[in-house]
Structures are given as C-alpha cells and as structure tokens.
Design a protein around this motif. Structure first.
Motif, short mmCIF file in Angstrom:
data_model
loop_
_atom_site.label_atom_id
_atom_site.label_comp_id
_atom_site.label_asym_id
_atom_site.label_seq_id
_atom_site.Cartn_x
_atom_site.Cartn_y
_atom_site.Cartn_z
N LEU A 86 0.81 -1.36 0.06
CA LEU A 86 0.10 -0.05 0.15
C LEU A 86 0.94 1.28 -0.18
O LEU A 86 0.49 2.45 -0.79
CB LEU A 86 -0.94 -0.02 1.26
CG LEU A 86 -1.93 -0.96 1.19
CD1 LEU A 86 -2.56 -1.22 2.63
CD2 LEU A 86 -3.02 -0.78 0.15
N ALA A 87 2.02 1.04 0.82
CA ALA A 87 2.64 2.30 0.64
C ALA A 87 3.48 2.74 -0.52
O ALA A 87 3.63 3.71 -1.03
CB ALA A 87 3.79 2.24 1.95
N GLU A 88 3.61 1.49 -1.32
CA GLU A 88 4.38 1.68 -2.73
C GLU A 88 3.54 2.35 -3.69
O GLU A 88 3.77 2.94 -4.63
CB GLU A 88 4.97 0.43 -3.05
CG GLU A 88 6.34 -0.25 -2.48
CD GLU A 88 6.78 -1.64 -2.84
OE1 GLU A 88 5.80 -2.17 -3.51
OE2 GLU A 88 7.57 -1.84 -2.48
N LEU A 89 2.16 1.78 -3.40
CA LEU A 89 1.07 2.18 -4.24
C LEU A 89 0.69 3.80 -4.07
O LEU A 89 0.61 4.42 -4.96
CB LEU A 89 -0.15 1.20 -3.99
CG LEU A 89 -1.31 1.63 -4.91
CD1 LEU A 89 -0.90 1.38 -6.44
CD2 LEU A 89 -2.35 0.64 -4.47
N LEU A 90 0.93 4.00 -2.81
CA LEU A 90 0.56 5.64 -2.47
C LEU A 90 1.72 6.35 -3.14
O LEU A 90 1.63 7.50 -3.62
CB LEU A 90 0.28 5.89 -0.98
CG LEU A 90 0.57 7.13 -0.44
CD1 LEU A 90 -0.90 7.98 -1.06
CD2 LEU A 90 0.23 7.36 0.87
N HIS A 91 2.89 5.97 -2.97
CA HIS A 91 4.21 6.83 -3.35
C HIS A 91 4.22 6.90 -4.91
O HIS A 91 4.29 7.90 -5.37
CB HIS A 91 5.31 5.71 -2.98
CG HIS A 91 6.64 6.49 -3.51
ND1 HIS A 91 7.21 5.96 -4.62
CD2 HIS A 91 7.65 7.36 -3.04
CE1 HIS A 91 8.39 6.63 -4.90
NE2 HIS A 91 8.53 7.44 -3.91
N ASN A 92 3.69 5.64 -5.47
CA ASN A 92 3.76 5.83 -7.11
C ASN A 92 2.49 6.79 -7.40
O ASN A 92 2.74 7.57 -8.21
CB ASN A 92 3.41 4.31 -7.43
CG ASN A 92 4.42 3.53 -7.54
OD1 ASN A 92 5.90 4.06 -7.55
ND2 ASN A 92 4.19 2.33 -7.59
N TYR A 93 1.50 6.74 -6.79
CA TYR A 93 0.38 7.93 -6.99
C TYR A 93 0.47 9.22 -6.85
O TYR A 93 0.32 10.02 -7.60
CB TYR A 93 -1.14 7.37 -6.20
CG TYR A 93 -1.92 8.27 -6.50
CD1 TYR A 93 -2.75 8.25 -7.91
CD2 TYR A 93 -2.58 9.29 -5.71
CE1 TYR A 93 -3.76 9.02 -8.23
CE2 TYR A 93 -3.55 10.18 -6.22
CZ TYR A 93 -4.21 10.02 -7.19
OH TYR A 93 -5.06 10.94 -7.68
N LEU A 94 1.23 9.37 -5.58
CA LEU A 94 1.86 10.76 -5.33
C LEU A 94 2.67 11.31 -6.28
O LEU A 94 2.46 12.31 -6.83
CB LEU A 94 2.30 10.87 -4.14
CG LEU A 94 1.43 10.51 -2.93
CD1 LEU A 94 2.36 10.46 -1.24
CD2 LEU A 94 0.36 11.71 -2.83
#
Length: 108
Positions: A86-94
C-alpha cells in the motif's frame, strides 16, 4: 465533504488553516515511549494537513488500517507485507499526481 460544504457556506474564517489533532481525541500515553508518541503525532499532523483527493485519502486510510504497530498479531509479516504494498502504491500515485519531487517530499 458535506461538512466542508456546510462550513464554507457559513463563511467560517480560516477554514483552510484549521485541522484536528490526535490528542484532541485520544489521551496520552497511547504508545510505549514518549519519543514514539511524539513522532506519531508529528506524522499524523503532517498527513492531516495534506490536500487529498479521494484516491490519496483511500490509500492513506488503508495504509493506516494495515499498521501492525499497536497490535499483537499472529501473522505480523503478512500485515507488514500488505502495508508495504500500500505504501508503494501511495508513493507511485503521489509521484503521478504531484510529480516526482513533490510526491516524494509528501512521504518524507
């Protein structure tokens, strides 16, 4: 969103600068060490001041939901793996939404 619209319709002054703090709702101590508690509150205040769209908000909620820090878990490694995804997904989205530099600084 409904509350935000209502407050704006009432012309509440300084609405964009107002935010809620963790200690308004939960008594201290809530972590084992004061240092950890201070860091948690600092991070929470920083995240709470973000302007978020519904995707950022959902990812942040999921990331916090899968936080194993305050729980006794039978499969901690699995929860940590989900949280990392989830942290990686959030990072990519940001990075996608705000550009690489600003996206990275939001998680720093």
């Amino acid at each position: 969103e409904k509350l935000d619209r209502k407050l704006r319709s009432l012309d509440v002054p300084g609405l964009d600068r107002k935010n809620l703090k963790y200690d308004q709702f939960f008594a201290s101590p809530f972590l084992h060490r004061e240092e950890s508690e201070n860091e948690f509150c600092r991070l929470l205040n920083k995240i709470g001041s973000w302007s978020q769209d519904e995707k950022e908000y959902t990812l942040m909620c999921l990331l916090l939901l899968f936080s194993p820090d305050l729980l006794t878990l039978t499969d901690r490694a699995r929860v940590e793996k989900i949280q990392l995804s989830l942290a990686e997904l959030l990072h990519n989205y940001l990075n996608y939404r705000h550009g690489r530099e600003r996206g990275r600084s939001k998680l720093a």
